[in-house]
Design a protein around this motif. Structure first.
Motif, PDB file in Angstrom:
ATOM      1  N   CYS A  26       0.811  -1.125  -0.104  1.00  0.00           N
ATOM      2  CA  CYS A  26       0.027  -0.173  -0.188  1.00  0.00           C
ATOM      3  C   CYS A  26       0.968   1.207  -0.093  1.00  0.00           C
ATOM      4  O   CYS A  26       0.316   2.319  -0.187  1.00  0.00           O
ATOM      5  CB  CYS A  26      -0.890   0.162   1.144  1.00  0.00           C
ATOM      6  SG  CYS A  26      -0.101   0.084   2.841  1.00  0.00           S
ATOM      7  N   GLY A  81       2.916   3.886  -1.690  1.00  0.00           N
ATOM      8  CA  GLY A  81       2.859   4.466  -3.121  1.00  0.00           C
ATOM      9  C   GLY A  81       4.404   3.925  -3.835  1.00  0.00           C
ATOM     10  O   GLY A  81       4.222   3.695  -5.214  1.00  0.00           O
ATOM     11  N   LYS A  86      -5.941   0.307  -5.631  1.00  0.00           N
ATOM     12  CA  LYS A  86      -4.847   0.832  -5.448  1.00  0.00           C
ATOM     13  C   LYS A  86      -3.784  -0.136  -4.665  1.00  0.00           C
ATOM     14  O   LYS A  86      -2.435   0.343  -4.476  1.00  0.00           O
ATOM     15  CB  LYS A  86      -4.848   2.435  -4.909  1.00  0.00           C
ATOM     16  CG  LYS A  86      -5.980   3.300  -5.599  1.00  0.00           C
ATOM     17  CD  LYS A  86      -5.188   3.528  -6.951  1.00  0.00           C
ATOM     18  CE  LYS A  86      -6.350   4.251  -7.782  1.00  0.00           C
ATOM     19  NZ  LYS A  86      -6.014   4.533  -9.123  1.00  0.00           N
ATOM     20  N   THR A  87      -4.306  -1.152  -4.320  1.00  0.00           N
ATOM     21  CA  THR A  87      -3.463  -2.027  -3.276  1.00  0.00           C
ATOM     22  C   THR A  87      -3.447  -3.394  -3.758  1.00  0.00           C
ATOM     23  O   THR A  87      -4.393  -4.016  -4.199  1.00  0.00           O
ATOM     24  CB  THR A  87      -4.007  -2.035  -1.853  1.00  0.00           C
ATOM     25  OG1 THR A  87      -4.155  -0.661  -1.404  1.00  0.00           O
ATOM     26  CG2 THR A  87      -3.307  -3.082  -1.000  1.00  0.00           C
TER      27      THR A  87
END
Length: 341
Positions: free
Chosen positions: A227, A229, A253-254
């Protein structure tokens, strides 16, 4: 010779108290606090009075663990009681006012299998096994696999990926190096699943000895979410959205990384992630075992097995299929996975 001990009754004990008061001047309050008197009072209590905490703990265990477990086993083994329970529950849900919302809260993972909403068994009634696919088009994926309970193994799912050549324990360790922002953020904000190891953080995992990493010491199997970025961007240089997934489904996004040695894997469980997921076998070989939810036994196929090899991507709804994994062969298993919706 031995004398048989005399049995002391209530009257004898009362007479003894009277003598202590008259001859020794001992007050009743002092007698009450004598250790021997406390012991006599304790031993004179009824069983339930002396064991109230134990009885409460037993009752709590029965309500929280015993009854749900018995119900689960009854449903799984297709008993008459289990079938009636499921039918009653399904009827209740069908008759609920659709305008009234449900109270939702995060359930512990051990309790969730007993409290999850039942699966609509018509979704898996036509599933006869795990299907295999090559050159899977996005249109066919959407129409046949994306949002149903039909599992599919895409044999050429990792086209143009470099993850197989790059990913290793030492590569991951360089991304999450000791003291790095990626490791610090991952330990504070990301999830780590130790499975059958004693490790509890990603930092502990990347502090293993080379002997253990090579499989010459205590085995391991764990997973974590990327997680952070910067770490995610680095890892995604070597893999991308599977070609059969339309870009509009890529909202997660993970991503997840699962890594371990032969013989280890995840125990039989069901997820609570809300969406369907894909898992790409980067290195090593893993056996998946899928089982139908108990309420669908007799309607849906009860058990399926599949071997997932390097280069494969398996897609399934882990929120509806109970599943377990086991790493096969000698090579270290590395898997990347994610959800889509």
């Amino acid at each position: 010779m031995d004398l048989e001990p005399k049995k002391v009754g209530v009257q004898d004990f009362h007479n003894l108290i009277l003598r202590a008061r008259a001859e020794l001047g001992i007050q009743d309050e002092e007698v009450v606090h004598l250790p021997i008197v406390k012991q006599i009072r304790w031993e004179g209590k009824r069983f339930y009075s002396r064991n109230v905490l134990l009885l409460c703990a037993g009752l709590l265990f029965l309500v929280v663990i015993g009854l749900p477990t018995s119900l689960y086993l009854s449903i799984r083994d297709e008993t008459k009681f289990g079938n009636i329970t499921v039918q009653t529950y399904m009827s209740y849900l069908d008759n609920e006012n659709p305008n009234e919302g449900y109270c939702l809260f995060k359930m512990p993972s051990l309790i969730y299998p007993f409290t999850r909403p039942p699966v609509n068994c018509s979704e898996c009634a036509n599933v006869e096994g795990i299907q295999y696919a090559y050159n899977l088009t996005q249109e066919k994926f959407i129409s046949e696999y994306a949002f149903g309970m039909q599992p599919v193994l895409v044999k050429d799912g990792q086209q143009n990926w470099t993850a197989h050549d790059m990913f290793s324990y030492h590569y991951f360790k360089s991304v999450y190096s000791p003291g790095s922002e990626a490791l610090e953020k991952s330990e504070k904000e990301c999830q780590f699943f130790p499975y059958e190891t004693e490790m509890r953080t990603l930092g502990e995992f990347f502090n293993m000895s080379d002997e253990r990493v090579a499989g010459n010491d205590e085995p391991y199997y764990c997973g974590w979410s990327n997680c952070d970025g910067k770490a995610a961007n680095e890892l995604r240089k070597h893999y991308k959205l599977p070609y059969f997934l339309p870009p509009e489904l890529d909202h997660s996004k993970t991503d997840w990384v699962f890594m371990g040695l032969s013989g280890f894997g995840a125990y039989m469980h069901i997820d609570n992630v809300g969406t369907t997921s894909w898992q790409a076998q980067i290195k090593g070989t893993k056996k998946w075992v899928l089982e139908a939810p108990p309420e669908c036994h007799g309607t849906c196929i009860s058990r399926m097995e599949v071997i997932v090899e390097p280069g494969d991507i398996i897609v399934l709804d882990t929120n509806k299929w109970f599943h377990s994994t086991e790493i096969m062969g000698k090579e270290t298993s590395i898997v990347i996975g994610s959800e889509y919706y």
